[in-house]
Each structure stands twice: as C-alpha cells, then as structure tokens.
Design an enzyme around this catalytic site. Structure first.
Site, mmCIF file in Angstrom:
data_model
loop_
_atom_site.group_PDB
_atom_site.id
_atom_site.type_symbol
_atom_site.label_atom_id
_atom_site.label_comp_id
_atom_site.label_asym_id
_atom_site.label_seq_id
_atom_site.Cartn_x
_atom_site.Cartn_y
_atom_site.Cartn_z
ATOM 1 N N SER A 1 -3.007 5.095 13.830
ATOM 2 C CA SER A 1 -3.521 4.440 15.035
ATOM 3 C C SER A 1 -5.027 4.610 15.176
ATOM 4 C CB SER A 1 -2.846 5.005 16.284
ATOM 5 O OG SER A 1 -1.460 5.039 16.121
HETATM 6 N N1 SAH Z 1 1.259 8.477 14.736
HETATM 7 C C1 SAH Z 1 1.002 7.917 13.452
HETATM 8 C C2 SAH Z 1 1.004 6.398 13.543
HETATM 9 C C3 SAH Z 1 2.025 5.840 12.610
HETATM 10 S S1 SAH Z 1 2.473 4.186 12.821
HETATM 11 C C4 SAH Z 1 -0.296 8.421 12.877
HETATM 12 O O1 SAH Z 1 -1.061 9.061 13.583
HETATM 13 O O2 SAH Z 1 -0.532 8.223 11.680
HETATM 14 C C5 SAH Z 1 4.110 4.310 13.410
HETATM 15 C C6 SAH Z 1 5.103 4.968 12.535
HETATM 16 O O3 SAH Z 1 6.360 4.833 13.179
HETATM 17 C C7 SAH Z 1 5.290 4.359 11.165
HETATM 18 O O4 SAH Z 1 5.003 5.307 10.203
HETATM 19 C C8 SAH Z 1 6.765 3.932 11.140
HETATM 20 O O5 SAH Z 1 7.366 4.149 9.879
HETATM 21 C C9 SAH Z 1 7.351 4.817 12.198
HETATM 22 N N2 SAH Z 1 8.603 4.371 12.815
HETATM 23 C C10 SAH Z 1 8.976 3.130 13.157
HETATM 24 N N3 SAH Z 1 10.199 3.136 13.712
HETATM 25 C C11 SAH Z 1 10.621 4.434 13.720
HETATM 26 C C12 SAH Z 1 11.790 5.086 14.178
HETATM 27 N N4 SAH Z 1 12.790 4.423 14.746
HETATM 28 N N5 SAH Z 1 11.862 6.405 14.021
HETATM 29 C C13 SAH Z 1 10.863 7.111 13.454
HETATM 30 N N6 SAH Z 1 9.732 6.548 13.004
HETATM 31 C C14 SAH Z 1 9.593 5.220 13.143
#
Ligand code: SAH
Length: 652
Positions: free
Chosen positions: A61
């Site tokens: 993000s």
């Molecule tokens: N907080 C992260 C942002 C990652 S983007 C950072 O700082 O890097 C969001 C993430 O959510 C992705 O990696 C995706 O694979 C994950 N995601 C999507 N649906 C999900 C679910 N149901 N359970 C766990 N992770 C999920």
C-alpha cells in the site's frame, strides 16, 4: 544507500502534511525501512507516494494509507492487533511498532513466507503470520483491540466484527474495485457497532469466504511477474462506455487547461474518434472550451464550422474532404460529433467552432480567398486572381509544382503568395467582419505555407514536416487570439503531432518538432498532451498514398513495446494519468517502442515502418488505452437520410 532521509521526507511530505498527526504513528513510519519490503529492483521507489507491485500480482500500500489506517485504528501500546492481507509484511511491521502483538493473515503462502523472513531479519519479534483466508479472521487469537484489512471486499466481513473487543475498531475498505470506501467500525456493545466513512480508497481485492470469489487461478503464474504491466494495471482508471456521462467526468481534471491535445494511434480507428468526441463534449459543456481544432485542411473544416455554427454556406463551395484520405473526416463518428456540436450551438451562449489546422487543400484555400474578396473588394480580388494565377497550373496536383520549380526551372510563386497574404492581413480593420475575415486570412496563410511546403518537400528531411507543424501551431494561436484572452481549445491530431516530439525519435534523431512540443513550450502546465494506443483489431487505412481505403487487421503489439505492456496489464480500456502515479511515470520514461499507424498501414514491415522509440510518460501527460479497436466507417450513400438533413455538409 541510506534511506533515512528519504523516509523522514516521506513522513513529512506525504503523511504529516496530509493530516496524520498521531506522533506514535509518525515515529513508526520513520522507523520501518520500507525499502526492505519492496521487490528487488524497485528499492529506489520505496519512498514514492504510491502503491508498488509485489509478487503474486499484489501491491504494497501507499505509505500514507498505511499511516492513515493505523491512526484510524487508534492503537495503544500492549494492544492485540489483527491485519488481514499481510502482503509484503510492511503494514504489519508498522503496526508492530505501535501494538503489543500483531497477528497477520495472508492468503498467498509465498508472500507469507517472504514476509516472515523479512520481519525476522529486521528483528521484529512481535508479529505472527499465518497463511489462510483472513475474511474469516483468526478466531483462535481473538478478540482483538483493532483489526486492519488491507484488501477490499464487497461488504464488511461479519466474522471480523465478531472478533473485536468491546471498544475495538475495525478499519476496512468496502466496495467495487474502483469505487471503494474506507470504513471504520467501532464495537460499542455486544451486538452494537458504530460506523463512519473515512473516504475513497483503492485496494486489491479481498478474496475469500466473505470477500470476492477467486479468479481462475489454474492459469500458470508467469515465472517473472511483469512488474511494469502490473504497475500499469494498478494505475489504470477504467473507461466507462463512451455514452456514459462518467466517461467525460474522468477528464474534468483537464478542464482548467487552456489547450487539451487529444492524439490517436491511427487515422482509422473508431474508438479514438469516439473517445475524443466524448472528452470534447465534456470540455465544451462543462469547462468553457469554444475551439475544436483538428488535423484537417482549413477550407474543408470551415465548411463544417459554418454548419455547426449555423452560419450560411459559401456560394459554390465544394463538398469538403474529398481529397485522400477521405475516411479520416468523412466517417460516421465525425458526423455524429458534428451533429451534436450543431445542436449544442443552437442554445450555447458561446458557440464552439470547428477548425482545420492542416495545409494540403491549396486549391480550396485559393477559391475561398477569391470568393471572399469578390464580395468585399472586387479590385483586390482582381489583383489576388493574378497573383494566385502563378499557381493555377499546379492547383490540382500541387506536389508537381515543387518538382517543376526545382528540376525544370519553372518560376516559383513565393513572392506572389506572400504579397497577397500581407495585402489581405493589412485589410483586417477595413474589412472587419470577424469570422469571415479570419477564414480568409487563414486561407491566405495556408496558401503561403503550402507554396513553400511543396517546394521544400523535395529536399526531404525535417524542414517540410516542421513547416507544417509550425503552421498548425500558428493557426491554433490565431484561433485562441481571435477568441479572447481566456479562450480554450481542444486539438485532435495524430499522436505523432500531439506527443512531445523531443521525447521520441522524431526529435532526438531527426530534428523534427510538432504541435505538442510547441504547445508545451508556450503553455507549460496550461496544456495537457493526451495520447492513445491499441493492441489489436481492425483499422481503415491505405497501402500507398492516394490508394483505396482498405480495412486491415492490426497486428498484435510487439514484445518490448508500450502497447504490449498496456495489453499485459489485463485492463481492456483505461486512462493512465502520469501525474497521479509518479513512480510509474518514472518507469515509463525509459525508452521503448511505440506504434504509429497513420493513413498508410503496412503490417508486413510493421517494425520498420510503424514502430519508433519514445519515452511515453514524457511524451504525454496521460495515455488512453483501448485494447481492441475497430475500423471507422466511411460515410456513404447508405448513411443518407439517417436523420441527416439535406444540407448536411458532407454532401453524402
Ligand atoms: N498490507 C500489505 C498490503 C498487501 S495487498 C503490505 O503492506 O504489503 C493485500 C493483500 O491481501 C494481498 O497480498 C492479498 O494476497 C491479500 N488477501 C486478499 N484476500 C485475502 C484474504 N481473504 N485473506 C488473506 N489475505 C488476503
């Protein structure tokens, strides 16, 4: 490389200045090295104000969002915090600086593992990671003081609400991918919750039981994620249907510009015309644009202008756009737009005109000047007739004129056409009839430019191209001046005229300039240069100059081209606004191939004849993408009567 300074700058400029004031959050953001969470090769972008791609098609993000969510969750030392969507582990790391213990769930095992390694290497011990569907929470560790969801689902997952402590808050994005809102839900009682809206956001999808269904994941994941294509996909703002008012609204951001230039990647693809029409309508109706200036000959566009502004047609006027390439303007998309413009002008306090910037119709221009003078000043008309007489033998085929002067020693007509142009311009205040004078003056200028153009054309090289584009720019300037100090114009021309020539081979290898460059030099930030592109489809074109119109298949774009990157983004139609995504803009400064299809398209020799090096994000301020495009439909007798009045200027 030491990133401490960059991080401090990020916290100050991107986070504190945007209103996050919680000093614990700001300290945490200053402490966690974001560069350690970015894909290799992207570290230099770690402190850009934007999300960045990580593996599995996911993103880390934007720093501001991480800070804003942490602040909204109001985390106290000692709190137990749950994050859904751990991705790179960056947000979990930030949360671990604020809380007692952080639990983070990630659905992609490879990401969980990589995040675990990073956190261990940094010595952050109060984070536990689990692979699984986080839309169901982490019941074994519940309840939590705060839950942060870093991916957007269709609604607030019920399971997560149930895992909040009393007084705890859940910060979660909700909604369709391009229409998400960030919500904060505070548990106020056993079964009661309070909700507030923290604004529009954009996260990758939450996939799971209480999220979106998984897409087809049986497809093999490419070994090396195409990171640039992914960044494009993330920055892409999808384009609605052409007749959806939301299409035009996307371009309100350019409404305050004085000049908006709309390019096209071919002269024969319907989508480019329809996009330009939709954008132009919005600029006219909502933002006060009163000039549409197009890459068409002045005298031909003038016939359309008289029609759309309800002025009388000129006696004995020829049907416009009869010269090759006729389909470029005599097509159903242009006809639909001119009909709209005519209707708009019926009621508009400041009618919008339609003008041509180009120089090829010398014969039409001569006829127009003579007809004007016949009416205003018969004596002057007689002199003009004599002067233009020098060109009479060549009028039908002006290109022969240049050759005859250069090779057979024929007399050149330069002196006469310049003298005639000056004589007419000197009469401005005597004749003083606004539109009609402007029309005659532009025709006289066109003749002077064209005379020179056809002579120097034979030397080849940049000079004739530059003369033509300088003339187009001068014409635009005359138009703006004629409409007063705050007049605003939309320009429709090919990408090769619109994109800043200095950022392509045209400028760097051939010393060619173009309208885009000249407009930028004159108007700076008051101008927007918008290019367009496509991957495949059909196009109206010819195989040779003066050849018949054909409909050809556009070859799928080449590997190593911008077009291929846009195609690989997986988004079918979108706007890329480089000002909104500086990290992507910096990546797209590196020269790649860009495809230019003009009137002529020769798929057999595509690489040599249609691809050139360019630096996309410097060439344009924004880029429109239509993955598949269709040939324009040329106007013909079959369009007669389809609600088209007899006076219709195209004379079908
Ligand atoms: N907080 C992260 C942002 C990652 S983007 C950072 O700082 O890097 C969001 C993430 O959510 C992705 O990696 C995706 O694979 C994950 N995601 C999507 N649906 C999900 C679910 N149901 N359970 C766990 N992770 C999920």
């Amino acid at each position: 490389m030491d990133f401490t300074k960059a991080r401090a700058r990020m916290v100050h400029a991107q986070i504190a200045r945007r209103g996050v004031s919680d000093s614990r959050v700001l300290d945490a953001m200053r402490e966690v090295p974001r560069e350690a969470f970015i894909s290799a090769g992207f570290e230099e972008f770690a402190y850009e104000d934007s999300p960045l791609p990580i593996a599995e098609g996911q993103t880390i993000s934007q720093p501001y969002i991480v800070a804003a969510m942490a602040a909204a969750a109001d985390i106290a030392p000692g709190d137990r915090v749950l994050e859904i969507g751990a991705g790179s582990g960056y947000a979990a790391a930030v949360l671990s600086r604020l809380a007692g213990m952080v639990f983070a769930v990630e659905r992609h095992q490879s990401l969980t593992e990589a995040a675990r390694e990073r956190l261990a290497a940094l010595g952050y011990r109060n984070v536990q990671l689990m692979t699984g569907d986080g839309s169901k929470g982490w019941p074994q560790e519940a309840p939590f003081d705060a839950i942060i969801v870093s991916a957007g689902g269709p609604r607030v997952p019920q399971a997560l609400k149930g895992q909040l402590k009393l007084g705890g808050s859940l910060v979660v994005p909700v909604g369709e991918s391009h229409d998400q809102r960030l919500k904060r839900i505070v548990r106020s009682g056993e079964t009661s919750f309070e909700e507030d809206d923290l604004g529009a956001v954009r996260f990758v999808p939450l996939v799971g039981a209480e999220g979106w269904p998984a897409r087809d994941e049986t497809k093999p994941v490419p070994a090396k994620p195409k990171i640039l294509a992914q960044m494009i996909g993330h920055a892409a703002e999808p384009l609605p249907a052409f007749d959806d008012p939301n299409f035009g609204r996307l371009f309100d951001r350019f409404g305050h510009k004085r000049v908006v230039l709309l390019g096209e990647a071919s002269h024969g693809s319907s989508e480019f015309y329809r996009a330009r029409a939709a954008i132009t309508k919005r600029l006219i109706t909502e933002h006060g644009f009163t000039i549409v200036a197009v890459e068409a000959d002045w005298p031909d566009a003038a016939a359309i202008d008289r029609y759309v502004r309800h002025r009388v047609a000129r006696a004995g006027e020829e049907v416009p756009f009869q010269r090759f390439p006729t389909w470029m303007w005599r097509n159903t998309d242009v006809a639909t737009f001119t009909e709209w413009l005519r209707r708009h002008n019926e009621k508009a306090p400041a009618p919008c005109g339609f003008y041509g910037l180009d120089i090829y119709n010398m014969r039409g221009a001569i006829a127009a000047v003579l007809s004007y003078l016949d009416k205003m000043d018969p004596e002057a008309a007689a002199i003009a007739r004599e002067r233009y007489g020098c060109l009479t033998p060549w009028q039908k085929e002006p290109s022969v004129y240049g050759r005859a002067v250069l090779t057979a020693g024929y007399r050149k007509c330069e002196e006469e056409v310049l003298r005639q142009c000056r004589a007419l311009l000197e009469k401005q205040f005597e004749y003083d009839d606004g539109d009609e004078f402007l029309d005659a003056a532009q025709n006289a200028r066109l003749i002077a430019t064209a005379e020179r153009y056809y002579r120097i054309m034979y030397y080849g090289g940049a000079e004739s191209w530059n003369l033509r584009d300088s003339h187009m720019f001068d014409t635009l300037t005359h138009l703006l001046n004629s409409r007063g100090d705050d007049a605003k114009a939309v320009v429709w021309a090919h990408n090769s005229h619109i994109g800043d020539a200095r950022q392509t081979e045209m400028g760097s290898a051939r010393d060619e300039l173009n309208i885009g460059q000249l407009v930028r030099e004159r108007f700076g930030q008051d101008a927007a240069l918008i290019g367009m592109g496509t991957h495949c489809g059909t196009v109206a074109c010819a195989s040779d100059w003066d050849g018949e119109m054909e409909i050809k298949r556009v070859r799928p774009s080449r590997d190593g081209s911008y077009e291929r990157l846009c195609h690989d983004s997986g988004e079918p139609r979108f706007l890329l606004d480089f000002a909104h995504d500086p990290a992507l803009a910096r990546r797209l400064m590196e020269p790649l191939l860009e495809r230019f299809i003009g009137v002529i398209y020769r798929p057999e020799t595509e690489l040599q004849s249609h691809y050139a090096q360019a630096a996309l994000s410097r060439q344009y301020d924004a880029f429109l993408w239509f993955d598949e495009t269709n040939a324009v439909e040329e106007l013909g007798p079959e369009h007669r009567g389809e609600g088209v009045p007899d006076t219709y200027p195209f004379g079908v």
